[in-house]
Write an enzyme that holds these catalytic residues in place. Structure first.
Site, mmCIF file in Angstrom:
data_model
loop_
_atom_site.group_PDB
_atom_site.id
_atom_site.type_symbol
_atom_site.label_atom_id
_atom_site.label_comp_id
_atom_site.label_asym_id
_atom_site.label_seq_id
_atom_site.Cartn_x
_atom_site.Cartn_y
_atom_site.Cartn_z
ATOM 1 C CG ASP A 121 25.782 -7.999 -41.220
ATOM 2 O OD1 ASP A 121 24.859 -7.243 -40.854
ATOM 3 O OD2 ASP A 121 26.606 -8.487 -40.437
ATOM 4 C CG ASP A 139 24.525 -3.561 -38.117
ATOM 5 O OD1 ASP A 139 23.888 -3.976 -37.128
ATOM 6 O OD2 ASP A 139 25.066 -4.315 -38.943
#
Length: 165
Positions: A121, A139
């Site tokens: 991330d 995402d």
């Protein structure tokens, strides 16, 4: 040759997965692990972190070994469901786009899980001490795909489908 609906789903999934993996590669190549690069002071940073859990850090614990297998099975089932729903649907380009985004995001994160047992991330939005959980391109694709799937399923019937109400 694959029908148009499969070309949309699989082609978009491949593009999303490549963009996702490319952005993660750039982050890993330029930002040290656990490093931060301020972009908009007090609002947005680029970071290089790993999330072993699901969306928004759910199950992000290093002591839960079975989560890898849970996410692996969930991804395989999601891909199977998307392909099955694609086969069963007729003339639904918005739905095919949604499926491609979701599949590409799921597969992009699966690549990370196989490599690291976690997802890379790097997008970190915050305000003061409040941080939204960091996320990535996969995402974003999954969220947009889910929204488009919702829209496609609940929009007004088109003349092609006929008004069954």
């Amino acid at each position: 040759m694959l029908s148009l609906k499969y070309r949309i789903v699989l082609g978009l999934a491949a593009v999303v997965m490549l963009i996702d993996q490319g952005t993660k590669w750039l982050v890993e190549a330029t930002i040290p692990f656990h490093g931060t690069v301020p972009v908009i002071h007090g609002v947005f940073d680029l970071v290089n972190i790993r999330n072993r859990g699901a969306a928004f850090g759910f199950l992000n614990r290093s002591d839960i070994e079975w989560q890898f297998w849970l996410f692996l099975v969930a991804t395989v089932l999601a891909v199977w469901a998307i392909l099955s729903l694609t086969r069963a649907s007729k003339n639904e380009p918005v739905l095919y786009t949604a499926f491609g985004l979701i599949m590409g995001g799921a597969l992009g994160n699966l690549v990370d899980r196989i490599r690291y047992r976690a997802v890379v991330d790097f997008l970190d939005f915050y305000w003061g001490e409040w941080h939204w959980p960091a996320f990535n391109v996969a995402d974003i694709a999954i969220c947009i795909g889910a929204f488009l799937a919702f829209v496609a399923m609940y929009r007004q019937p088109s003349p092609e489908r006929g008004n069954k109400e």
